[in-house]
Design a protein around this motif. Structure first.
Motif, PDB file in Angstrom:
ATOM      1  N   ARG A 102       6.040  -3.587   4.088  1.00 16.21           N
ATOM      2  CA  ARG A 102       6.663  -2.974   2.899  1.00 16.21           C
ATOM      3  C   ARG A 102       7.841  -2.079   3.282  1.00 16.21           C
ATOM      4  O   ARG A 102       8.870  -2.051   2.595  1.00 16.21           O
ATOM      5  N   ASN A 150      10.455  -0.069  -3.800  1.00 21.20           N
ATOM      6  CA  ASN A 150      11.544   0.695  -4.420  1.00 21.20           C
ATOM      7  C   ASN A 150      11.273   2.203  -4.420  1.00 21.20           C
ATOM      8  O   ASN A 150      12.038   2.964  -4.990  1.00 21.20           O
ATOM      9  N   PRO A 196       8.531  -6.823  -3.419  1.00 23.89           N
ATOM     10  CA  PRO A 196       8.536  -7.455  -2.092  1.00 23.89           C
ATOM     11  C   PRO A 196       8.248  -8.954  -2.150  1.00 23.89           C
ATOM     12  O   PRO A 196       8.186  -9.625  -1.133  1.00 23.89           O
ATOM     13  N   GLU A 316      -2.212  -7.363  -6.043  1.00 22.68           N
ATOM     14  CA  GLU A 316      -1.691  -8.149  -4.921  1.00 22.68           C
ATOM     15  C   GLU A 316      -2.616  -7.958  -3.719  1.00 22.68           C
ATOM     16  O   GLU A 316      -3.422  -7.032  -3.682  1.00 22.68           O
TER      17      GLU A 316
HETATM   18  P1  XMP Z   1      -1.110  -3.613  -7.248  1.00 17.75           P
HETATM   19  O1  XMP Z   1      -1.107  -4.686  -6.205  1.00 17.75           O
HETATM   20  O2  XMP Z   1      -0.589  -2.300  -6.750  1.00 17.75           O
HETATM   21  O3  XMP Z   1      -0.069  -4.101  -8.330  1.00 17.75           O
HETATM   22  O4  XMP Z   1      -2.414  -3.460  -7.946  1.00 17.75           O
HETATM   23  C1  XMP Z   1       0.162  -3.536  -9.598  1.00 17.75           C
HETATM   24  C2  XMP Z   1       1.379  -4.227 -10.184  1.00 17.75           C
HETATM   25  O5  XMP Z   1       2.549  -3.864  -9.416  1.00 17.75           O
HETATM   26  C3  XMP Z   1       3.131  -5.010  -8.795  1.00 17.75           C
HETATM   27  N1  XMP Z   1       3.563  -4.567  -7.458  1.00 17.75           N
HETATM   28  C4  XMP Z   1       4.817  -4.170  -7.177  1.00 17.75           C
HETATM   29  N2  XMP Z   1       5.912  -4.109  -7.957  1.00 17.75           N
HETATM   30  N3  XMP Z   1       7.159  -3.277  -6.123  1.00 17.75           N
HETATM   31  C5  XMP Z   1       7.087  -3.692  -7.406  1.00 17.75           C
HETATM   32  O6  XMP Z   1       8.102  -3.685  -8.083  1.00 17.75           O
HETATM   33  C6  XMP Z   1       6.107  -3.302  -5.277  1.00 17.75           C
HETATM   34  O7  XMP Z   1       6.221  -2.931  -4.108  1.00 17.75           O
HETATM   35  C7  XMP Z   1       4.868  -3.779  -5.844  1.00 17.75           C
HETATM   36  N4  XMP Z   1       3.615  -3.934  -5.333  1.00 17.75           N
HETATM   37  C8  XMP Z   1       2.838  -4.414  -6.357  1.00 17.75           C
HETATM   38  C9  XMP Z   1       2.058  -6.076  -8.800  1.00 17.75           C
HETATM   39  O8  XMP Z   1       2.599  -7.389  -8.809  1.00 17.75           O
HETATM   40  C10 XMP Z   1       1.299  -5.745 -10.082  1.00 17.75           C
HETATM   41  O9  XMP Z   1       1.958  -6.267 -11.216  1.00 17.75           O
END
Ligand code: XMP
Length: 318
Positions: A102, A150, A196, A316
């Motif tokens: 990341r 971000n 990512p 994810e």
């Molecule tokens: P997680 O995996 O944290 O995901 O439960 C929650 C939502 O966020 C998205 N996601 C990201 N979006 N930058 C983003 O813009 C990232 O680094 C990132 N990591 C996870 C994920 O797809 C889900 O909708």
């Protein structure tokens, strides 16, 4: 008080005008609802002093660059696509730790935007960061769940000033703003895609071959789930995709043994991504996806379905 989209649009347009002034800005536009809404509001604020850039990391969905360019053109945005796939694969080669991956991705994004900003003389970087991105990235006493590319993935020595008009919003509020801005439904209702990209859907080291496997599997999952939803068999989940595990298992095709990758299909229900429930998809749909994936992607020998909620999992894999 309910969220007032008109008030938000007016106030954030004025805020961006105030921050950017007479300068130029670049926007990291991925084609998702967050960055598209940020772009639409920034364009209202600073017009053609906004330069929209899409970075093709080699970890995007099938035909994504072309699709996003066409989609945002309908909203009057001219998108510049930067092909950075080789650069990303090189930087990520041999790295298997999720947080390191990341950080590398976040840093690369910024270096590319600094390069692009130089071309237009831009001093400001507009991003579609929303509340869950910075909440999950930690700080202020919070644990780092994952460094969103971000936020927590940004390098300290960034040569651009940040402008984040959607920082306090949740996804469902961003969608409300998108509808109020009359962005096409394919943008306002688009399922989330992580910044990512497929990097967080490849557990362990990333290679172009693995990216290709996940990309094709994601396309199959998206197609089958969307078709099933169109036929009225299911309610379209909040997010749905495939991810690759770093595990090979034994299988048989005809009377030949094979030893191939394991894919996970994930489909979830949520409002804002902070908590989720897995979608109980019908067995016939699961079977259709599994059959197509193992028939069409010969490197995959086994397909699993993820039945974990968040918490304790996340959406994810990384
Ligand atoms: P997680 O995996 O944290 O995901 O439960 C929650 C939502 O966020 C998205 N996601 C990201 N979006 N930058 C983003 O813009 C990232 O680094 C990132 N990591 C996870 C994920 O797809 C889900 O909708």
């Amino acid at each position: 008080m309910p969220f007032n989209t008109e008030k938000f649009i007016t106030e954030s347009t004025a805020k961006i005008s105030g921050q950017v002034g007479e300068k130029h800005a670049v926007i990291a536009l991925s084609g998702g609802v967050d960055s598209s809404v940020a772009a639409a509001i920034a364009q209202r604020a600073i017009g053609n002093r906004l330069h929209a850039v899409f970075v093709d990391t080699g970890l995007m969905r099938l035909d994504e660059a072309k699709h996003v360019k066409e989609m945002v053109a309908k909203a009057g945005i001219d998108l510049h696509v930067v092909d950075a796939a080789d650069e990303y694969f090189k930087a990520l080669s041999g790295v298997d730790d999720p947080e390191k991956k990341r950080k590398i991705i976040g840093e690369k994004f910024i270096r590319i935007f600094e390069r692009e900003a130089k071309k237009s003389g831009a001093k400001v970087l507009v991003q579609g960061t929303i509340a869950p991105d910075w909440i999950e990235s930690g700080g202020s006493g919070r644990d780092t769940i994952k460094s969103h590319h971000n936020v927590g993935g940004l390098p300290k020595d960034m040569g651009l000033e940040l402008c984040e008009p959607l920082r306090d919003l949740y996804k469902h509020e961003v969608r409300m703003v998108a509808r109020a801005l009359k962005l096409p439904a394919e943008i306002s209702e688009r399922q989330p895609f992580p910044g990512p990209g497929l990097a967080v859907r490849i557990v362990g080291e990333i290679t172009p071959e693995k990216a290709d496997i996940v990309r094709r599997a994601c396309a199959i999952v998206e197609f089958e789930i969307e078709e099933s939803a169109k036929r009225g068999e299911i309610e379209r989940p909040w997010q749905y995709f495939a991810a690759l595990l770093p595990v090979k298992t034994v299988g048989v095709r005809g009377d030949e043994r094979h030893y191939n990758y394991t894919l996970v299909v994930r489909a979830v229900r949520s409002l804002d991504g902070m908590t989720i429930n897995f979608s109980p998809l019908p067995p016939a749909l699961l079977e259709r996806m599994s059959t197509r994936i193992t028939n069409e992607i010969r490197h995959v020998g086994r397909v699993l379905y993820d039945v974990t909620n968040k918490p304790p999992a996340t959406v994810e894999m990384e």
